[in-house]
Enzyme design. Structure first.
Site, PDB file in Angstrom:
ATOM      1  N   GLU A 144       0.809  -1.219   0.000  1.00  0.00           N
ATOM      2  CA  GLU A 144       0.000   0.000   0.000  1.00  0.00           C
ATOM      3  C   GLU A 144       0.846   1.274   0.000  1.00  0.00           C
ATOM      4  OE1 GLU A 144      -3.144   0.464  -0.413  1.00  0.00           O
ATOM      5  OE2 GLU A 144      -3.849  -1.609  -0.301  1.00  0.00           O
TER       6      GLU A 144
ATOM      7  N   SER B  46     -50.891 -25.334  41.271  1.00  0.00           N
ATOM      8  CA  SER B  46     -50.394 -25.970  42.498  1.00  0.00           C
ATOM      9  C   SER B  46     -48.926 -25.699  42.761  1.00  0.00           C
ATOM     10  CB  SER B  46     -50.605 -27.480  42.416  1.00  0.00           C
ATOM     11  OG  SER B  46     -51.978 -27.745  42.310  1.00  0.00           O
TER      12      SER B  46
END
Ligand SMILES: [Zn+2]
Length: 707
Positions: free
Chosen positions: A92, A373
């Site tokens: 680059e 219950s």
């Protein structure tokens, strides 16, 4: 030379000079325009623009989810291998460490390219200029943007060191497929951290930013070939620049490509957990910190348990009804379900499922439903604290209670039958409604409510015209209902010798630099006498392991206790249970309180909830050694009781009628069985000497249960 010719030349020269002056003026003007709006050093704050995902982990460091706007994992320069850095610089910007952010030669070259081709240059920017573009400028390519790039790059070089700029660049650069930075790219393409990249892999990565669509190793066969060709070019550049030798480059260029497997990724796990964590973080830390700030969040979730929970629900729960057959407004699969499991000692949530995955509504936290219950353990806890024992006999028979409105209420049992005299242990195992109501009538609802509250239920209504201070409380007939998370909290006090733990799911939160922002520890509170908690938990073992227990499908082959619950008309089915290590609640129901009766499936009840609970617990506890509940001091075990009298068994009592029971010390029977003893009536109030009775404190001798 003729004067008119000379005059012409002079005019042309003048015109040319004027033209040049105008051109210079224009250029100066344009440049002045740029410079007027040029960025200052303060404007080029890269850190402020950094966007990092928040990563959410389970308790063992597995990634659960990421919260982000961009997929990026920041890698400090020191963690990036040198050959990757070299590859990027070589290809680059090989003069990166020499220039000042802008290369005049490159800019002129780029401009010249633009003029010749009448189109903007494709590359040619320095690393600093590319960083400026990535961070501060739009990605459109234009001649004027080149100048902006240069201005930003200039200031970046003034503000940051070369290494800082390089680190920013390597973490910012886009690799396609939604990933930014070398670390995320390495994970995506090679499935490994950057420090494990080979030279060939590093070169391939370095080649991608030039054209992330063009050089993607995973997009298609053509781009894969491009990527391999470009790898060769990158390696050659590294040789040219002097970073590697040709001997190093050659094998790297021929390295076979070993890509991470892209397919077959597991379906996202923990959808409701992720929503819960996200909502918590957003509320506490705000959108910016959560989506851009790179928080690291360690949760209490156990990924394996979470998978087990989701698997149990999806495998065992049928699709009772689809929108097509139901024709209601909702598009959800029914019945819905919720599961939440906590560590019994700490309250840390290990698994949570808030529904069947089609919405964000977290039923485990928010659904207030009739417990049926499953509320009875609160009644029995109050009873055991009030002088009742496991062997107290209460008659299961038709009863009627005035309701105050002139009507009467006659509670019935689930099976419609009455069993006659039952010991309380049997009554809880079989979930006998009449006996629970009789206990409630004796204890009074306020007392039971106070127990439910201190154990962790917050939704009971104690005032107003509709409230929960009636006998129907014994059967879970509630004004609002209870949530699954509160049920595990409440049952934790039974699992944990009277110590209630508060469920939580965030272990710790750190910022992107690793600074601790939040750290949570268990909240434990003693809410019950440990002896009472132990006795009630022990009675609840029979729900699973007694032949007449209602929760036998929750059998997990190790000491465990629990309670089933089914609301009136089968609108809600529950199983809440625990081992000494984990407490879990399973709820099944429809959001609109409809009866769960489906064509071809029938009625879904608490048996299904028990089955899901059992399947989940077996897997979630697979690596945890089975252990028994610890008997607290002050509890007598192995007390031999004759069921004919409820008194201490003597050698004359038939073995079939003798059971081994547990008592809080001081509440055990003290008289020897009067039914079978040879003591005559004159001595019937003999006080008994415990030493004469057959109290066996080792328990193991006469087990009444499997453990
Ligand atoms: Zn007897």
């Amino acid at each position: 030379m003729r004067s008119d010719t000379r005059g012409f030349i002079q005019i042309v020269a003048l015109a040319l000079i004027l033209l040049v002056l105008v051109a210079v003026g224009m250029v100066t003007g344009i440049l002045a325009g740029y410079l007027k709006n040029a960025p200052s050093v303060e404007d080029v704050d890269v850190e402020a623009r950094r966007s990092l995902p928040t990563v959410v982990y389970d308790a063992n460091g597995n990634v659960l989810t990421k919260l982000m706007v961009e997929n990026r994992q920041w890698a400090p320069l020191s963690s990036i291998p040198q050959h990757l850095i070299d590859a990027v610089i070589a290809v680059e910007d090989h003069r990166f460490y020499e220039h000042h952010g802008i290369s005049v030669r490159r800019i002129l070259g780029a401009l010249w390219y633009d003029i010749r081709h009448m189109s903007p240059d494709q590359g040619g920017s320095t690393i600093t200029a590319q960083l400026a573009r990535n961070v501060f400028l739009s990605h459109e390519k234009s001649v004027s943007r080149k100048i902006w790039e240069a201005l930003y790059a200039f200031q970046l070089e003034r503000r940051y060191t070369k290494d800082e700029i390089l680190e920013f660049y390597l973490n910012w650069v886009y690799f396609g497929h939604g990933v930014y930075g070398v670390q995320a790219a390495s994970n995506l393409f090679f499935g490994k951290p950057i420090d494990q990249l080979t030279l060939g892999e590093a070169a391939l990565l370095a080649g991608i930013p030039k054209g992330n669509e063009l050089y993607s190793p995973i997009k298609n066969e053509r781009t894969r070939q491009n990527a391999l060709n470009r790898r060769r070019i990158v390696l050659q550049r590294m040789v040219d620049v002097g970073y590697i030798s040709p001997e190093q480059a050659a094998p790297a260029a021929d390295e076979p490509l070993r890509l991470a497997s892209q397919g077959g990724k597991l379906a996202p796990v923990g959808k409701y957990v992720n929503f819960m964590v996200r909502d918590y973080l957003l509320k506490k830390y705000g959108k910016d910190s959560v989506y851009r700030g790179g928080l690291s969040v360690k949760t209490t979730i156990d990924l394996a348990a979470q998978r087990a929970a989701e698997e149990a629900i999806s495998r065992l729960l049928p699709t009772g009804s689809t929108p097509e057959t139901r024709k209601d407004d909702s598009s959800l699969t029914y019945p819905q379900a919720a599961l939440v499991a906590i560590d019994a000692q700490t309250g840390q949530i290990r698994a949570l499922v808030g529904g069947r995955g089609e919405d964000e509504y977290n039923r485990a936290l928010k659904a207030e439903r009739s417990p049926g219950s499953a509320i009875k353990p609160f009644v029995y806890t109050a009873a055991m604290d009030s002088g009742y024992t496991t062997t107290t006999v209460v008659v299961d028979e038709p009863v009627e209670y005035p309701m105050g409105t002139g009507t009467t209420w006659a509670p019935r049992n689930f099976n419609g039958k009455f069993a006659g005299p039952l010991r309380l242990r049997q009554a809880l195992e079989q979930s006998t409604n009449t006996i629970a109501v009789k206990l409630m009538a004796d204890l009074k609802p306020d007392k039971v409510i106070s127990y439910a509250r201190k154990m962790g239920i917050t939704t009971l209504v104690e005032s107003g015209t509709r409230n929960d201070r009636g006998l129907a409380l014994a059967l879970g007939g509630l004004t609002r209902g209870v949530t699954p998370i509160e049920m595990v909290q409440a049952y934790s006090s039974l699992a944990n010798a009277g110590v209630r733990v508060t469920p939580y799911f965030i272990m710790e939160v750190r910022d992107s630099s690793g600074v601790l922002l939040e750290s949570n520890v268990p909240t434990r509170e003693i809410v019950l006498d440990e002896r009472t908690a132990y006795i009630v938990a022990d009675m609840m073992r029979g729900v699973i392991y007694s032949p007449s227990g209602t929760g036998r499908r929750a059998d997990i082959g190790r000491p465990a206790a629990g309670k089933t619950g089914t609301a009136d008309s089968n609108t809600d089915a529950w199983f809440v249970g625990f081992t000494p290590d984990m407490v879990a609640a399973v709820w099944i129901g429809e959001d609109t309180n409809r009866e769960m009766r489906y064509p071809k499936i029938g009625v879904i009840g608490s048996g299904k909830a028990a089955e899901i609970w059992g399947a989940f617990m077996k897997k979630a506890l697979a690596g945890v050694p089975a252990r028994d509940f610890t008997v607290p001091e002050g509890v007598l075990t192995g007390v031999r009781v004759c069921t004919a009298s409820g008194q201490l068994a003597s050698s004359s009592c038939p073995e079939a009628q003798v059971i081994s029971e547990k008592f809080i010390e001081g509440t055990q029977p003290t008289r020897v069985c009067s039914v079978h003893s040879h003591v005559d009536s004159i001595d019937s109030d003999w006080q008994g000497d415990p030493d004469d009775a057959t109290i066996d404190q080792t328990d193991a001798a006469v087990p009444t249960q499997r453990w």
